[in-house]
Write an enzyme that holds these catalytic residues in place. Sequence first.
Site, PDB file in Angstrom:
ATOM      1  N   LYS A  19     -11.633   3.545 -37.373  1.00 52.01           N
ATOM      2  CA  LYS A  19     -12.955   4.161 -37.183  1.00 52.01           C
ATOM      3  C   LYS A  19     -12.929   5.236 -36.100  1.00 52.01           C
ATOM      4  O   LYS A  19     -13.560   6.274 -36.243  1.00 52.01           O
ATOM      5  CB  LYS A  19     -13.997   3.099 -36.783  1.00 52.01           C
ATOM      6  CG  LYS A  19     -14.533   2.256 -37.891  1.00 52.01           C
ATOM      7  CD  LYS A  19     -15.825   1.547 -37.509  1.00 52.01           C
ATOM      8  CE  LYS A  19     -15.759   0.796 -36.196  1.00 52.01           C
ATOM      9  NZ  LYS A  19     -14.817  -0.335 -36.190  1.00 52.01           N
ATOM     10  N   ARG A  93     -24.734  -3.862 -36.102  1.00 50.66           N
ATOM     11  CA  ARG A  93     -23.826  -4.922 -36.538  1.00 50.66           C
ATOM     12  C   ARG A  93     -24.558  -6.092 -37.195  1.00 50.66           C
ATOM     13  O   ARG A  93     -23.914  -7.004 -37.693  1.00 50.66           O
ATOM     14  CB  ARG A  93     -22.992  -5.418 -35.359  1.00 50.66           C
ATOM     15  CG  ARG A  93     -22.014  -4.365 -34.868  1.00 50.66           C
ATOM     16  CD  ARG A  93     -20.993  -4.922 -33.924  1.00 50.66           C
ATOM     17  NE  ARG A  93     -20.025  -3.903 -33.548  1.00 50.66           N
ATOM     18  CZ  ARG A  93     -18.998  -4.118 -32.744  1.00 50.66           C
ATOM     19  NH1 ARG A  93     -18.813  -5.323 -32.230  1.00 50.66           N
ATOM     20  NH2 ARG A  93     -18.154  -3.158 -32.442  1.00 50.66           N
ATOM     21  N   ARG A 127       1.198  -4.365 -32.429  1.00 58.74           N
ATOM     22  CA  ARG A 127       0.910  -3.635 -31.186  1.00 58.74           C
ATOM     23  C   ARG A 127       1.395  -4.420 -29.969  1.00 58.74           C
ATOM     24  O   ARG A 127       1.115  -5.605 -29.829  1.00 58.74           O
ATOM     25  CB  ARG A 127      -0.599  -3.381 -31.048  1.00 58.74           C
ATOM     26  CG  ARG A 127      -1.142  -2.395 -32.027  1.00 58.74           C
ATOM     27  CD  ARG A 127      -2.431  -1.742 -31.565  1.00 58.74           C
ATOM     28  NE  ARG A 127      -3.487  -2.663 -31.223  1.00 58.74           N
ATOM     29  CZ  ARG A 127      -4.771  -2.319 -31.156  1.00 58.74           C
ATOM     30  NH1 ARG A 127      -5.127  -1.075 -31.407  1.00 58.74           N
ATOM     31  NH2 ARG A 127      -5.690  -3.199 -30.838  1.00 58.74           N
ATOM     32  N   ARG A 160      -1.289  -8.376 -26.348  1.00 55.95           N
ATOM     33  CA  ARG A 160      -2.601  -8.811 -25.886  1.00 55.95           C
ATOM     34  C   ARG A 160      -3.111  -9.939 -26.769  1.00 55.95           C
ATOM     35  O   ARG A 160      -2.819 -10.008 -27.952  1.00 55.95           O
ATOM     36  CB  ARG A 160      -3.595  -7.647 -25.932  1.00 55.95           C
ATOM     37  CG  ARG A 160      -3.314  -6.552 -24.922  1.00 55.95           C
ATOM     38  CD  ARG A 160      -4.202  -5.338 -25.162  1.00 55.95           C
ATOM     39  NE  ARG A 160      -5.603  -5.717 -25.313  1.00 55.95           N
ATOM     40  CZ  ARG A 160      -6.433  -5.116 -26.163  1.00 55.95           C
ATOM     41  NH1 ARG A 160      -6.005  -4.159 -26.948  1.00 55.95           N
ATOM     42  NH2 ARG A 160      -7.692  -5.492 -26.231  1.00 55.95           N
ATOM     43  N   ARG A 171     -10.957 -12.503 -35.793  1.00 49.70           N
ATOM     44  CA  ARG A 171     -11.856 -11.352 -35.602  1.00 49.70           C
ATOM     45  C   ARG A 171     -12.266 -10.738 -36.937  1.00 49.70           C
ATOM     46  O   ARG A 171     -13.425 -10.343 -37.124  1.00 49.70           O
ATOM     47  CB  ARG A 171     -11.158 -10.281 -34.750  1.00 49.70           C
ATOM     48  CG  ARG A 171     -11.052 -10.634 -33.262  1.00 49.70           C
ATOM     49  CD  ARG A 171     -10.137  -9.661 -32.546  1.00 49.70           C
ATOM     50  NE  ARG A 171     -10.669  -8.318 -32.453  1.00 49.70           N
ATOM     51  CZ  ARG A 171      -9.918  -7.231 -32.277  1.00 49.70           C
ATOM     52  NH1 ARG A 171      -8.612  -7.334 -32.192  1.00 49.70           N
ATOM     53  NH2 ARG A 171     -10.468  -6.041 -32.189  1.00 49.70           N
TER      54      ARG A 171
END
Length: 223
Positions: A19, A93, A127, A160, A171
């Site tokens: 996004k 949201r 990542r 992370r 998520r």
Amino acid sequence: MGLQRIFRAVIMGPPGSGKGTMSARISKTFGLKHISSGDLLRANIEAQTELGLLMKSSIDQGQLVPDDVMSRLMLRDLRAMDHGSWLIDGFPRTVSQADSLEDAFTVDTVINLNVPFQTIKRRLSSRWTHLSSGRVYNVGFNPPKVPGLDDVTGEPLVQREDDTPETVTRRLKAYQNQTEPVLEYYRSKGVLEIFSGTETDQMWPHVEAFLQGKVPPVEQRAP
């Protein structure tokens, strides 16, 4: 010289769908002001505004920021640029937030980036971060020169908590459950446009062509 038509859009998509990159391209090409709810939230918390303190209290308690607080934050900023064109990222949201936005402004288009969850899981789980500098590496397309070590300092990289496969899955499911009613809300209003793909570069030509029919690119506008 004719008046420039005001154009207002929302961009949606799961975490890791691109996004931010897509918003930057839309903003640059079509001159829309990009407004990120996350950036606004962080700025208000840092400035310790009334809304910032309310939001920090929710976050510190592990709770979602209440709909009315989030709506007040966003609408205050949007009203400040009443006669401008914009692209909102990260809001609304929930259907309650969408209602608040609809009461104040007419949304012309909602762009939904439909990226397969497996692609996002692979992307985010690859990542690795150098904590002290914030440098981010991706094992798939931007790997460190030495596996597991930062290019500049040679210090160890960490994954992370947000980027572990288990957290990413959680998520994505939470996002799906929360935003599916919002997508349905905009689908029923006839303003939802869905763009499917696995990479921003793949989807961008379709997004660009769609928006060209709605708002002229910056370089085509009359002076």
